[in-house]
Design a protein around this motif. Sequence first.
Motif, PDB file in Angstrom:
ATOM      1  N   ARG A 216      -3.830  -3.417 -23.018  1.00  9.55           N
ATOM      2  CA  ARG A 216      -3.560  -4.311 -21.881  1.00  9.55           C
ATOM      3  C   ARG A 216      -2.070  -4.550 -21.716  1.00  9.55           C
ATOM      4  O   ARG A 216      -1.565  -4.626 -20.588  1.00  9.55           O
ATOM      5  CB  ARG A 216      -4.297  -5.634 -22.086  1.00  9.55           C
ATOM      6  CG  ARG A 216      -5.792  -5.553 -21.797  1.00  9.55           C
ATOM      7  CD  ARG A 216      -6.409  -6.932 -21.701  1.00  9.55           C
ATOM      8  NE  ARG A 216      -6.423  -7.605 -22.983  1.00  9.55           N
ATOM      9  CZ  ARG A 216      -7.434  -7.548 -23.848  1.00  9.55           C
ATOM     10  NH1 ARG A 216      -8.519  -6.842 -23.542  1.00  9.55           N
ATOM     11  NH2 ARG A 216      -7.390  -8.189 -25.002  1.00  9.55           N
ATOM     12  N   ALA A 217      -1.351  -4.681 -22.836  1.00 12.41           N
ATOM     13  CA  ALA A 217       0.099  -4.865 -22.741  1.00 12.41           C
ATOM     14  C   ALA A 217       0.785  -3.637 -22.162  1.00 12.41           C
ATOM     15  O   ALA A 217       1.742  -3.745 -21.386  1.00 12.41           O
ATOM     16  CB  ALA A 217       0.661  -5.190 -24.128  1.00 12.41           C
ATOM     17  N   THR A 219      -0.626  -1.309 -20.082  1.00 10.93           N
ATOM     18  CA  THR A 219      -0.963  -1.144 -18.665  1.00 10.93           C
ATOM     19  C   THR A 219      -0.293  -2.190 -17.783  1.00 10.93           C
ATOM     20  O   THR A 219      -0.060  -1.946 -16.597  1.00 10.93           O
ATOM     21  CB  THR A 219      -2.481  -1.232 -18.479  1.00 10.93           C
ATOM     22  OG1 THR A 219      -2.974  -2.446 -19.073  1.00 10.93           O
ATOM     23  CG2 THR A 219      -3.160  -0.046 -19.131  1.00 10.93           C
ATOM     24  N   SER A 220       0.019  -3.357 -18.352  1.00 12.56           N
ATOM     25  CA  SER A 220       0.686  -4.405 -17.562  1.00 12.56           C
ATOM     26  C   SER A 220       2.208  -4.319 -17.634  1.00 12.56           C
ATOM     27  O   SER A 220       2.893  -5.120 -17.000  1.00 12.56           O
ATOM     28  CB  SER A 220       0.220  -5.789 -18.039  1.00 12.56           C
ATOM     29  OG  SER A 220       0.538  -5.984 -19.410  1.00 12.56           O
ATOM     30  N   ASP A 221       2.722  -3.373 -18.407  1.00 11.26           N
ATOM     31  CA  ASP A 221       4.171  -3.217 -18.525  1.00 11.26           C
ATOM     32  C   ASP A 221       4.703  -2.482 -17.297  1.00 11.26           C
ATOM     33  O   ASP A 221       4.320  -1.339 -17.022  1.00 11.26           O
ATOM     34  CB  ASP A 221       4.503  -2.443 -19.804  1.00 11.26           C
ATOM     35  CG  ASP A 221       6.000  -2.400 -20.066  1.00 11.26           C
ATOM     36  OD1 ASP A 221       6.757  -3.056 -19.319  1.00 11.26           O
ATOM     37  OD2 ASP A 221       6.410  -1.718 -21.026  1.00 11.26           O
ATOM     38  N   GLU A 222       5.571  -3.133 -16.556  1.00 13.61           N
ATOM     39  CA  GLU A 222       6.122  -2.529 -15.345  1.00 13.61           C
ATOM     40  C   GLU A 222       7.135  -1.433 -15.653  1.00 13.61           C
ATOM     41  O   GLU A 222       7.400  -0.579 -14.816  1.00 13.61           O
ATOM     42  CB  GLU A 222       6.777  -3.607 -14.476  1.00 13.61           C
ATOM     43  CG  GLU A 222       5.800  -4.675 -13.998  1.00 13.61           C
ATOM     44  CD  GLU A 222       6.482  -5.744 -13.169  1.00 13.61           C
ATOM     45  OE1 GLU A 222       7.738  -5.689 -13.085  1.00 13.61           O
ATOM     46  OE2 GLU A 222       5.787  -6.617 -12.618  1.00 13.61           O
ATOM     47  N   HIS A 229       0.958   5.105 -18.394  1.00 20.50           N
ATOM     48  CA  HIS A 229      -0.153   4.364 -17.778  1.00 20.50           C
ATOM     49  C   HIS A 229      -1.428   5.212 -17.753  1.00 20.50           C
ATOM     50  O   HIS A 229      -2.525   4.718 -18.061  1.00 20.50           O
ATOM     51  CB  HIS A 229       0.226   3.941 -16.360  1.00 20.50           C
ATOM     52  CG  HIS A 229       1.044   2.678 -16.314  1.00 20.50           C
ATOM     53  ND1 HIS A 229       0.509   1.439 -16.546  1.00 20.50           N
ATOM     54  CD2 HIS A 229       2.362   2.488 -16.088  1.00 20.50           C
ATOM     55  CE1 HIS A 229       1.459   0.515 -16.443  1.00 20.50           C
ATOM     56  NE2 HIS A 229       2.605   1.130 -16.155  1.00 20.50           N
ATOM     57  N   GLN A 233      -4.916   4.339 -19.648  1.00 19.45           N
ATOM     58  CA  GLN A 233      -6.181   4.222 -18.913  1.00 19.45           C
ATOM     59  C   GLN A 233      -7.236   5.188 -19.470  1.00 19.45           C
ATOM     60  O   GLN A 233      -8.423   4.853 -19.546  1.00 19.45           O
ATOM     61  CB  GLN A 233      -5.933   4.486 -17.434  1.00 19.45           C
ATOM     62  CG  GLN A 233      -5.103   3.397 -16.747  1.00 19.45           C
ATOM     63  CD  GLN A 233      -4.700   3.771 -15.332  1.00 19.45           C
ATOM     64  OE1 GLN A 233      -4.999   4.877 -14.867  1.00 19.45           O
ATOM     65  NE2 GLN A 233      -4.023   2.870 -14.642  1.00 19.45           N
TER      66      GLN A 233
END
Length: 454
Positions: A216-217, A219-222, A229, A233
């Motif tokens: 989660r960290a 995938t949420s890292d811009e 990514h 996934q």
Amino acid sequence: MANAAAAAEAPGSGQEHQDTLQAHFQPNVSADEIEQVYHLKRAQPLLQVFTALFHGGFDGVLVRLLVLRELASDTATSAFSRADINTRLAYLLPESLETVLMRLRSNQLLAWDAQQAVYRVTPMARNVLSAIDGLLALGQNEDEAEMGFLLSQVAGAQAVGGVTVEQLQHLLGRLVELTEEFADAIASGSEFRLRASQAKWHMACDWVEKGSEILRAITSDENADSATHKAAQAIGRAQSALLNMQGMFSRALNQIERQRVHLGQSGLSTTDIKRWLLQHEDLASLADGAIDQPVVPLFITPAEMIDVAETELLSDRVSGTAPGGLPAGQDAPTTINDTPAMQKELDDWLARLSDFAALGNFPSIAEEAPKSIPIQDSLLPATFAVASYRASLLPLLGDASEASLQGATAELARLPVTFTPSDEMIELPDLHVAAMSLATLSLSLDPQGDKTDE
């Protein structure tokens, strides 16, 4: 002199290495055109360190790691004189220690400070030892899923912001391998393999739960690129497929449970026998003492075979010519077909309810008998078994689907009696039934009025 000789041989050895590497590829393919070759060549200093540590037999590798770990574990000082090293590693032979120090020094695992005449452990050596120690520590734990080291690498890289696609792909590859392994175990139909794989699956699920927060960290890292990514996934999808195998394990084990064969009334099954056999390394030893003497084969000649065949043929002819005819008649044994006890109890119970529905005089015959009575007055007195059987028939009263059939239960369903239960309990002064649900039996009213009044 050793450094000078190595420097003098470096160009020639590099050209020889290039020629040797190209010999492994197709003639029309250049090794430098392969992307992975480029990355591995760029990491040549680090790979040479591993080569220096692990080249040769296991005993030599063990001694090198022992010396390097002993020096790196001393945090009181960062420099070691030769006298300090000899004292610390006095249990090694001087010749062996000298060989190991020379090898570690020539491969940049130990740095020699000529001005102070001391050895120092290089940063690269500490990185290599840290990776080896982490792998050894995780290997000592019961990690049958073999995901701990891969996940720890991803977690550490994510913590410092340096997770790579290659690290994620290694973790993804391990998840795919586990999924295929579990699918093969389910398809095998072997109970022992299924149970072993299920235990391994539970351990893998524990690692999946620990890795979900890391994914989660990521995938949420811009700041992460698209390749990272996509890899994260894909790991999420692989984890979902792994978690969904619980139902497959349960169905396969239930199918095996239904097909299990039990040996008579002993309580033993084929699974118990197989488990007992697997505990014996030498199955042939179980036959020791089971046979008193070897089996002796019997041989007969054609003459004996003819004699036996002739005897059998004549015996059939004698039995065929014997006086025949029908046997004398005998009277059939007299049997009494008693009505089953449960059927008799049903008839008695139907008679009592019919009497109540017709005259309103249940449980006692009287003109002032009530039109509704407590359920305990109708079920008792009786034993617990009889009272339970009567109570089980009460829901059939007024059942339209049962009333359309034939038989005693259909007659019971057509009686104009209503059963009204409740959730409360009432204690009873009875020898067989201590308490009973509070309910009533009442006469049903037809459109013309009360049937009892008629």
